[in-house]
Design a protein around this motif. Sequence first.
Motif, mmCIF file in Angstrom:
data_model
loop_
_atom_site.group_PDB
_atom_site.id
_atom_site.type_symbol
_atom_site.label_atom_id
_atom_site.label_comp_id
_atom_site.label_asym_id
_atom_site.label_seq_id
_atom_site.Cartn_x
_atom_site.Cartn_y
_atom_site.Cartn_z
ATOM 1 N N GLN A 1 -24.820 -27.944 18.959
ATOM 2 C CA GLN A 1 -24.509 -28.937 19.985
ATOM 3 C C GLN A 1 -23.076 -29.451 19.839
ATOM 4 O OE1 GLN A 1 -26.322 -29.779 22.634
ATOM 5 N NE2 GLN A 1 -24.689 -31.130 23.325
ATOM 6 N N VAL A 2 -22.673 -29.761 18.609
ATOM 7 C CA VAL A 2 -21.309 -30.261 18.373
ATOM 8 C C VAL A 2 -20.286 -29.197 18.723
ATOM 9 C CG1 VAL A 2 -19.694 -31.015 16.583
ATOM 10 C CG2 VAL A 2 -21.993 -31.979 16.672
ATOM 11 N N ALA A 3 -20.530 -27.957 18.294
ATOM 12 C CA ALA A 3 -19.601 -26.868 18.599
ATOM 13 C C ALA A 3 -19.471 -26.675 20.108
ATOM 14 C CB ALA A 3 -20.062 -25.577 17.936
ATOM 15 N N LYS A 4 -20.584 -26.755 20.806
ATOM 16 C CA LYS A 4 -20.567 -26.625 22.269
ATOM 17 C C LYS A 4 -19.708 -27.726 22.898
ATOM 18 C CE LYS A 4 -23.515 -27.510 26.105
ATOM 19 N NZ LYS A 4 -24.728 -28.195 26.422
ATOM 20 N N GLU A 5 -19.894 -28.950 22.444
ATOM 21 C CA GLU A 5 -19.110 -30.065 22.987
ATOM 22 C C GLU A 5 -17.617 -29.893 22.704
ATOM 23 O OE1 GLU A 5 -20.828 -33.771 21.663
ATOM 24 O OE2 GLU A 5 -22.812 -33.168 22.345
ATOM 25 N N ILE A 6 -17.285 -29.424 21.512
ATOM 26 C CA ILE A 6 -15.880 -29.204 21.161
ATOM 27 C C ILE A 6 -15.279 -28.121 22.047
ATOM 28 C CG2 ILE A 6 -14.352 -28.277 19.365
ATOM 29 C CD1 ILE A 6 -16.212 -29.691 17.314
ATOM 30 N N VAL A 7 -15.990 -27.000 22.182
ATOM 31 C CA VAL A 7 -15.468 -25.897 22.981
ATOM 32 C C VAL A 7 -15.332 -26.298 24.446
ATOM 33 C CG1 VAL A 7 -15.930 -23.548 23.796
ATOM 34 C CG2 VAL A 7 -16.227 -24.110 21.388
ATOM 35 N N VAL A 8 -16.310 -27.011 24.974
ATOM 36 C CA VAL A 8 -16.230 -27.474 26.365
ATOM 37 C C VAL A 8 -15.001 -28.368 26.549
ATOM 38 C CG1 VAL A 8 -17.329 -28.990 28.082
ATOM 39 C CG2 VAL A 8 -18.665 -27.214 26.938
ATOM 40 N N LYS A 9 -14.772 -29.266 25.599
ATOM 41 C CA LYS A 9 -13.604 -30.158 25.696
ATOM 42 C C LYS A 9 -12.313 -29.348 25.633
ATOM 43 C CE LYS A 9 -14.016 -33.966 26.086
ATOM 44 N NZ LYS A 9 -14.123 -34.767 27.302
ATOM 45 N N PHE A 10 -12.265 -28.344 24.752
ATOM 46 C CA PHE A 10 -11.075 -27.489 24.659
ATOM 47 C C PHE A 10 -10.846 -26.707 25.951
ATOM 48 C CE2 PHE A 10 -10.775 -26.945 19.725
ATOM 49 C CZ PHE A 10 -10.293 -28.247 19.628
ATOM 50 N N PRO B 1 -11.830 -19.906 29.489
ATOM 51 C CA PRO B 1 -13.183 -19.362 29.549
ATOM 52 C C PRO B 1 -13.237 -17.874 29.174
ATOM 53 C CG PRO B 1 -12.792 -20.762 31.440
ATOM 54 C CD PRO B 1 -11.463 -20.600 30.731
ATOM 55 N N SER B 2 -12.154 -17.159 29.409
ATOM 56 C CA SER B 2 -12.153 -15.724 29.105
ATOM 57 C C SER B 2 -12.115 -15.430 27.609
ATOM 58 C CB SER B 2 -10.972 -15.033 29.795
ATOM 59 O OG SER B 2 -9.752 -15.539 29.290
ATOM 60 N N ASN B 3 -11.610 -16.366 26.789
ATOM 61 C CA ASN B 3 -11.594 -16.116 25.345
ATOM 62 C C ASN B 3 -12.531 -17.070 24.586
ATOM 63 O OD1 ASN B 3 -10.132 -18.482 25.269
ATOM 64 N ND2 ASN B 3 -8.304 -17.582 24.379
ATOM 65 N N PHE B 4 -13.505 -17.609 25.309
ATOM 66 C CA PHE B 4 -14.514 -18.498 24.737
ATOM 67 C C PHE B 4 -15.186 -17.865 23.514
ATOM 68 C CE2 PHE B 4 -19.089 -19.260 24.558
ATOM 69 C CZ PHE B 4 -19.151 -20.624 24.402
ATOM 70 N N THR B 5 -15.597 -16.601 23.642
ATOM 71 C CA THR B 5 -16.327 -15.944 22.558
ATOM 72 C C THR B 5 -15.464 -15.752 21.312
ATOM 73 O OG1 THR B 5 -15.827 -13.763 23.466
ATOM 74 C CG2 THR B 5 -17.936 -14.748 24.078
ATOM 75 N N ASP B 6 -14.152 -15.678 21.482
ATOM 76 C CA ASP B 6 -13.258 -15.537 20.326
ATOM 77 C C ASP B 6 -13.260 -16.795 19.471
ATOM 78 O OD1 ASP B 6 -12.508 -13.066 21.319
ATOM 79 O OD2 ASP B 6 -10.711 -13.850 22.307
ATOM 80 N N HIS B 7 -13.530 -17.938 20.064
ATOM 81 C CA HIS B 7 -13.419 -19.215 19.375
ATOM 82 C C HIS B 7 -14.758 -19.856 19.008
ATOM 83 C CE1 HIS B 7 -9.118 -19.350 20.049
ATOM 84 N NE2 HIS B 7 -9.363 -18.936 21.285
ATOM 85 N N PHE B 8 -15.787 -19.648 19.828
ATOM 86 C CA PHE B 8 -17.032 -20.388 19.635
ATOM 87 C C PHE B 8 -17.650 -20.176 18.261
ATOM 88 C CE2 PHE B 8 -21.524 -21.291 19.793
ATOM 89 C CZ PHE B 8 -21.504 -22.575 20.306
ATOM 90 N N SER B 9 -17.777 -18.932 17.827
ATOM 91 C CA SER B 9 -18.453 -18.691 16.550
ATOM 92 C C SER B 9 -17.685 -19.283 15.376
ATOM 93 C CB SER B 9 -18.707 -17.198 16.326
ATOM 94 O OG SER B 9 -17.491 -16.498 16.239
ATOM 95 N N ARG B 10 -16.355 -19.227 15.426
ATOM 96 C CA ARG B 10 -15.568 -19.831 14.344
ATOM 97 C C ARG B 10 -15.730 -21.343 14.322
ATOM 98 N NH1 ARG B 10 -9.697 -18.044 14.736
ATOM 99 N NH2 ARG B 10 -10.158 -18.140 16.932
ATOM 100 N N ILE B 11 -15.742 -21.960 15.490
ATOM 101 C CA ILE B 11 -15.916 -23.413 15.564
ATOM 102 C C ILE B 11 -17.321 -23.787 15.093
ATOM 103 C CG2 ILE B 11 -16.079 -25.380 17.150
ATOM 104 C CD1 ILE B 11 -13.778 -24.006 18.758
ATOM 105 N N TYR B 12 -18.333 -23.046 15.547
ATOM 106 C CA TYR B 12 -19.705 -23.317 15.128
ATOM 107 C C TYR B 12 -19.850 -23.215 13.612
ATOM 108 C CZ TYR B 12 -24.577 -22.446 14.009
ATOM 109 O OH TYR B 12 -25.811 -22.485 13.417
ATOM 110 N N LEU B 13 -19.338 -22.145 13.029
ATOM 111 C CA LEU B 13 -19.462 -21.964 11.584
ATOM 112 C C LEU B 13 -18.729 -23.050 10.805
ATOM 113 C CD1 LEU B 13 -19.184 -18.087 11.354
ATOM 114 C CD2 LEU B 13 -21.230 -19.493 11.020
ATOM 115 N N GLU B 14 -17.590 -23.488 11.301
ATOM 116 C CA GLU B 14 -16.853 -24.553 10.625
ATOM 117 C C GLU B 14 -17.598 -25.884 10.731
ATOM 118 O OE1 GLU B 14 -14.121 -26.391 8.260
ATOM 119 O OE2 GLU B 14 -14.456 -24.258 8.588
#
Length: 67
Positions: A10-19, A27-40
């Motif tokens: 949930q937190v990672a989703k909120e961060i990525v949406v804000k970014f 939106p085209s490079n969402f997948t490049d960032h989401f997993s790294r943000i989630y894991l962190e």
Amino acid sequence: MDKIQAQALQVAKEIVVKFVETGRISPSNFTDHFSRIYLEVLRTISDHTPYPGAPSGASPQTSQDAD
């Protein structure tokens, strides 16, 4: 999925949406960032060590801790 993983998701989703909203991630490079943000986020909320520079046994004070 356990409670901590769900919270991290949930937190990672909120961060990525804000970014995306602020243009830092497209939106085209969402997948490049989401997993790294989630894991962190997961690593951060799972880590029970004090924040850097804190005396032993100290943790960051949150608004819930403050009176």
